[in-house]
Design an enzyme around this catalytic site. Structure first.
Site, PDB file in Angstrom:
ATOM      1  CB  SER A  20      -0.898   0.010   1.234  1.00  0.00           C
ATOM      2  OG  SER A  20      -0.111   0.359   2.353  1.00  0.00           O
ATOM      3  CE  LYS A  21       0.049   7.116  -2.830  1.00  0.00           C
ATOM      4  NZ  LYS A  21      -1.027   7.747  -3.466  1.00  0.00           N
TER       5      LYS A  21
END
Ligand code: GLU
Length: 474
Positions: free
Chosen positions: A242-243
């Site tokens: 994820s980010k």
């Protein structure tokens, strides 16, 4: 004939997971002389946007994933989905549901309070005729729900193996919402069927959707395609990528100076390996070697460092001509594109040397700028380390030696520098380090004699002059 599709929802950037799905579909299609279809799943009107669709097309173009059909926009096919939902109603395989979201939330809450798990309670399947009439008269909004038959749904996933789900676990899901828009399950099944998709290759996050979709195929009397679910990509800490782990949008990698072929190689080898000990492959070599049966079950880890290493290796190994098109925007940003275009032979020679040591195209362009323009800043560290112990005197002598040279190539300048060092009783490095600072302002560079040859006599002397003028007397 093999026919696969990539079906992104344009609700956000194309991230690397989506790009890997697209790439595996594309490899599979090309390997099997099949077709690759692009379908934009834009039926979620609120979250989809034209800009994102456009960006997805751009991202696929950057990776060089070309499609044979499409883009097919689902938002233009609403009538088709509506007709298909009506067909299931007529055949008694679906029903109108008048429950509002609030009704359902309320009942769900009550069930949960009693410690019961919840799935749609089929209230509207069991409505009496007069209730239906009344709702119709009132013009109540209605959705269409699918009747989940009893039994089990079993299928063989080409990556994950045999999967079996008890239909008890599936609720009568909505096919068509009350605003006339299809849900993902309806549109995906209708389109995959109508487009003749033979293999659905997608992320393992969709695995729970597959039994529902297979039940729909059966209800329509269609043969389901084969399914292959690709294991989810993890971050270096083995949690879902994820980010938090860093940039995950595909085009962000382009903007940070990654070569498309580096990204292609890296993504292709998440979950699959061409099986040889090569640093990187050309696209056609990956196509030749691709084998869906060899996709691993285990979750691949997105190793940012490996990608960065691969990119650096490729920049260093590919000839300038092969990276030029991708380098252009970065050269433009540095304001040196026109200068280089005026003298391409020189540009290629310079870039061939400079790229040996740069990790990405951003760095390559900014380093190249030092060769084109004389107005760079001197690196403070370099000065602290090497601009001392009478360097100015040494450089002055070197400058006058260089002034007298008629030929100014790597070997002539090397010979001249070494002779001078000997005459002064210095190690050559004592001249080379400050010379490097004078020429490029940096602590490291490609071989200094190559740099001299690239810069040429006039530019070299001008740069030495500048350093002697601007740098401290030591
Ligand atoms: N639009 C879905 C997504 O972006 C596609 C899923 C599928 O491939 O069936 O996740």
């Amino acid at each position: 004939m093999v026919k696969v599709r990539f079906a992104p929802s344009p609700t956000g950037h194309l991230h690397v997971g989506g790009a890997r799905t697209a790439l595996f579909n594309w490899l599979f299609a090309r390997k099997n002389d099949g077709k690759f279809v692009l379908r934009i799943e834009d039926t979620d009107v609120e979250r989809s946007s034209k800009e994102m669709s456009f960006e997805i097309l751009n991202a696929l173009n950057w990776l060089k994933l070309d499609w044979d059909e499409g883009p097919v926009y689902q938002s233009r096919r609403l009538r088709i989905y509506q007709r298909m939902a009506e067909r299931l109603i007529k055949e008694g395989k679906a029903y109108y549901c008048y429950c509002t979201r609030e009704d359902i939330e309320e009942r769900k809450k009550r069930a949960e309070e009693q410690g019961k798990s919840w799935k749609y309670d089929r209230r509207c399947l069991n409505l009496k005729e007069d209730e239906i009439e009344r709702f119709k008269k009132e013009g109540r909004p209605r959705a269409v729900r699918f009747i989940i038959p009893e039994g089990k749904t079993e299928f063989h996933d080409l990556v994950l193996g045999d999967i079996s789900v008890d239909n008890e676990e599936i609720e009568d899901f909505v096919l068509l919402k009350s605003d006339g828009y299809p849900t993902y399950h309806l549109s995906v099944v209708v389109d995959d069927h109508l487009l003749g998709i033979t293999h659905v290759i997608r992320g393992a996050d969709h695995i729970a959707n597959t039994p529902k979709q297979i039940l729909l195929y059966k209800a329509f009397g269609w043969n389901p395609p084969l399914f292959a679910h690709l294991p989810l990509i993890l971050g270096p800490d083995r949690k879902k990528l994820s980010k938090r782990h860093g940039e995950t949008s595909l085009l962000a990698f382009r903007d940070r100076g990654y070569l498309s072929l580096a990204m292609f190689n890296f993504l292709a080898q998440l979950s699959w390996s061409p099986g040889e000990d090569k640093e990187f492959y050309e696209i056609n070599e990956l196509v030749e070697r691709f084998d869906l049966n060899k996709v691993r079950h285990s979750n691949p880890v997105f190793d940012f460092e490996k990608l960065s290493w691969l990119n650096a290796r490729m920049i260093s190994r590919l000839p300038v001509e092969r990276i030029w098109d991708e380098l252009v925007p970065f050269l433009q940003k540095e304001g040196i594109l026109e200068d280089l275009e005026k003298n391409m032979d020189w540009a290629i020679k310079m870039l061939s040397i400079v790229k040996e040591r740069t990790r990405n195209l951003v760095e390559l362009a900014s380093t190249a700028r030092r060769y084109v323009r004389r107005d760079f800043n001197y690196n403070e560290d370099a000065i602290r380390k090497y601009w001392k112990d009478g360097v100015k005197e040494g450089l002055k002598r070197l400058k006058s030696v260089f002034e007298k040279l008629e030929v100014f190539d790597a070997s002539t300048t090397e010979k001249a520098l070494r002779e001078l060092a000997e005459e002064l009783g210095l190690k050559a490095a004592r001249l080379i380090h400050p010379l490097r600072i004078a020429l490029l302002g940096e602590r490291v560079s490609p071989g200094i004699f190559d740099v001299l040859e690239i810069l040429g006599k006039e530019e070299t002397l001008a740069r030495m002059e500048r350093a002697l003028k601007e740098l401290p007397d030591v």
